[in-house]
Motif scaffolding. Structure first.
Motif, PDB file in Angstrom:
ATOM      1  N   ARG A  15       3.746   2.295 -15.935  1.00 59.12           N
ATOM      2  CA  ARG A  15       2.679   2.220 -14.925  1.00 59.12           C
ATOM      3  C   ARG A  15       2.082   0.817 -14.891  1.00 59.12           C
ATOM      4  O   ARG A  15       1.878   0.249 -13.824  1.00 59.12           O
ATOM      5  CB  ARG A  15       1.567   3.233 -15.218  1.00 59.12           C
ATOM      6  N   THR A  16       1.784   0.271 -16.060  1.00 57.59           N
ATOM      7  CA  THR A  16       1.206  -1.071 -16.133  1.00 57.59           C
ATOM      8  C   THR A  16       2.153  -2.094 -15.528  1.00 57.59           C
ATOM      9  O   THR A  16       1.743  -2.938 -14.733  1.00 57.59           O
ATOM     10  CB  THR A  16       0.887  -1.441 -17.598  1.00 57.59           C
ATOM     11  N   SER A  67      -2.675  -3.929  -2.205  1.00 56.26           N
ATOM     12  CA  SER A  67      -2.285  -2.554  -2.511  1.00 56.26           C
ATOM     13  C   SER A  67      -3.270  -1.918  -3.486  1.00 56.26           C
ATOM     14  O   SER A  67      -3.600  -0.740  -3.359  1.00 56.26           O
ATOM     15  CB  SER A  67      -0.861  -2.501  -3.069  1.00 56.26           C
ATOM     16  N   THR A  68      -3.768  -2.682  -4.432  1.00 56.13           N
ATOM     17  CA  THR A  68      -4.769  -2.174  -5.366  1.00 56.13           C
ATOM     18  C   THR A  68      -6.062  -1.850  -4.624  1.00 56.13           C
ATOM     19  O   THR A  68      -6.664  -0.798  -4.836  1.00 56.13           O
ATOM     20  CB  THR A  68      -5.041  -3.198  -6.483  1.00 56.13           C
ATOM     21  N   TRP A 100      -5.472   1.342  -2.756  1.00 53.61           N
ATOM     22  CA  TRP A 100      -5.465   2.509  -3.639  1.00 53.61           C
ATOM     23  C   TRP A 100      -6.871   2.864  -4.113  1.00 53.61           C
ATOM     24  O   TRP A 100      -7.267   4.031  -4.095  1.00 53.61           O
ATOM     25  CB  TRP A 100      -4.562   2.298  -4.851  1.00 53.61           C
ATOM     26  N   GLU A 101      -7.628   1.874  -4.541  1.00 55.10           N
ATOM     27  CA  GLU A 101      -8.971   2.150  -5.053  1.00 55.10           C
ATOM     28  C   GLU A 101      -9.859   2.746  -3.960  1.00 55.10           C
ATOM     29  O   GLU A 101     -10.634   3.676  -4.211  1.00 55.10           O
ATOM     30  CB  GLU A 101      -9.592   0.870  -5.622  1.00 55.10           C
ATOM     31  N   LEU A 112       2.442  -1.314 -11.580  1.00 56.45           N
ATOM     32  CA  LEU A 112       1.219  -1.490 -10.800  1.00 56.45           C
ATOM     33  C   LEU A 112       0.623  -2.881 -10.922  1.00 56.45           C
ATOM     34  O   LEU A 112       0.221  -3.479  -9.926  1.00 56.45           O
ATOM     35  CB  LEU A 112       0.185  -0.437 -11.191  1.00 56.45           C
ATOM     36  N   ILE A 113       0.538  -3.395 -12.125  1.00 51.84           N
ATOM     37  CA  ILE A 113      -0.089  -4.698 -12.325  1.00 51.84           C
ATOM     38  C   ILE A 113       0.937  -5.820 -12.217  1.00 51.84           C
ATOM     39  O   ILE A 113       0.736  -6.803 -11.502  1.00 51.84           O
ATOM     40  CB  ILE A 113      -0.816  -4.754 -13.680  1.00 51.84           C
ATOM     41  N   ILE A 171       2.338   1.578  -3.617  1.00 53.94           N
ATOM     42  CA  ILE A 171       1.387   2.001  -4.655  1.00 53.94           C
ATOM     43  C   ILE A 171       0.991   3.458  -4.440  1.00 53.94           C
ATOM     44  O   ILE A 171       0.843   4.219  -5.400  1.00 53.94           O
ATOM     45  CB  ILE A 171       0.150   1.084  -4.735  1.00 53.94           C
ATOM     46  N   GLY A 208       1.082  -5.829  -8.362  1.00 55.86           N
ATOM     47  CA  GLY A 208      -0.026  -6.780  -8.432  1.00 55.86           C
ATOM     48  C   GLY A 208       0.408  -8.178  -8.032  1.00 55.86           C
ATOM     49  O   GLY A 208      -0.335  -8.921  -7.411  1.00 55.86           O
ATOM     50  N   CYS A 248       0.836  -1.209   0.000  1.00 58.64           N
ATOM     51  CA  CYS A 248       0.000   0.000   0.000  1.00 58.64           C
ATOM     52  C   CYS A 248       0.865   1.251   0.000  1.00 58.64           C
ATOM     53  O   CYS A 248       0.562   2.219  -0.708  1.00 58.64           O
ATOM     54  CB  CYS A 248      -0.941  -0.006   1.200  1.00 58.64           C
ATOM     55  N   THR A 255      -2.255  -7.885  -4.087  1.00 58.91           N
ATOM     56  CA  THR A 255      -3.433  -7.219  -4.647  1.00 58.91           C
ATOM     57  C   THR A 255      -4.066  -6.308  -3.603  1.00 58.91           C
ATOM     58  O   THR A 255      -4.893  -5.474  -3.927  1.00 58.91           O
ATOM     59  CB  THR A 255      -4.485  -8.227  -5.132  1.00 58.91           C
TER      60      THR A 255
END
Length: 113
Positions: free
Chosen positions: A55-56, A70-71, A74-75, A59-60, A37, A64, A34, A68
């Motif tokens: 970025r891809t 961290s995603t 972030w969201e 991040l992914i 990201i 990723g 977290c 996950t």
């Protein structure tokens, strides 16, 4: 690469507290993911830096694979930042409740004789 890093970091942290039954290694991975990201996207958005490909990948691909969570962090943060408190709270409740429910269901289905 992210999954290998997750395995390494989690193991190193967990070995620091060998008698602990608490999954401190997983917690360390999730919190550090977290942090990473947030820092990466903070720089990317405030300075309009990093190509879409980087970025891809970061991040992914890297984060990723690392976590996950961290995603998810972030969201949820983005929803709160954008004033969508109800949507953020719904996301937290659904992610936790449905995730734990799915683990319970999967375990129950797989362990049924």
């Amino acid at each position: 690469m992210g999954a290998l890093l997750r395995f390494a970091v989690s193991g190193v942290v967990q070995r620091q507290l060998p008698l602990s039954s608490f999954p401190i290694g997983t917690l360390a991975v999730n919190v550090s993911g977290c942090l990473l990201i947030g820092a990466f996207l903070g720089v990317a958005e405030s300075r309009q830096s990093f190509s879409p490909e980087l970025r891809t990948f970061a991040l992914i691909g890297l984060l990723g694979g690392f976590t996950t969570y961290s995603t998810f962090g972030w969201e949820t943060f983005a929803m709160l930042r954008d004033g969508e408190q109800l949507r953020a709270a719904t996301n937290v409740v659904l992610q936790l409740a449905l995730g734990l429910g799915a683990v319970w269901l999967g375990y129950g289905l797989a362990s049924t004789r």
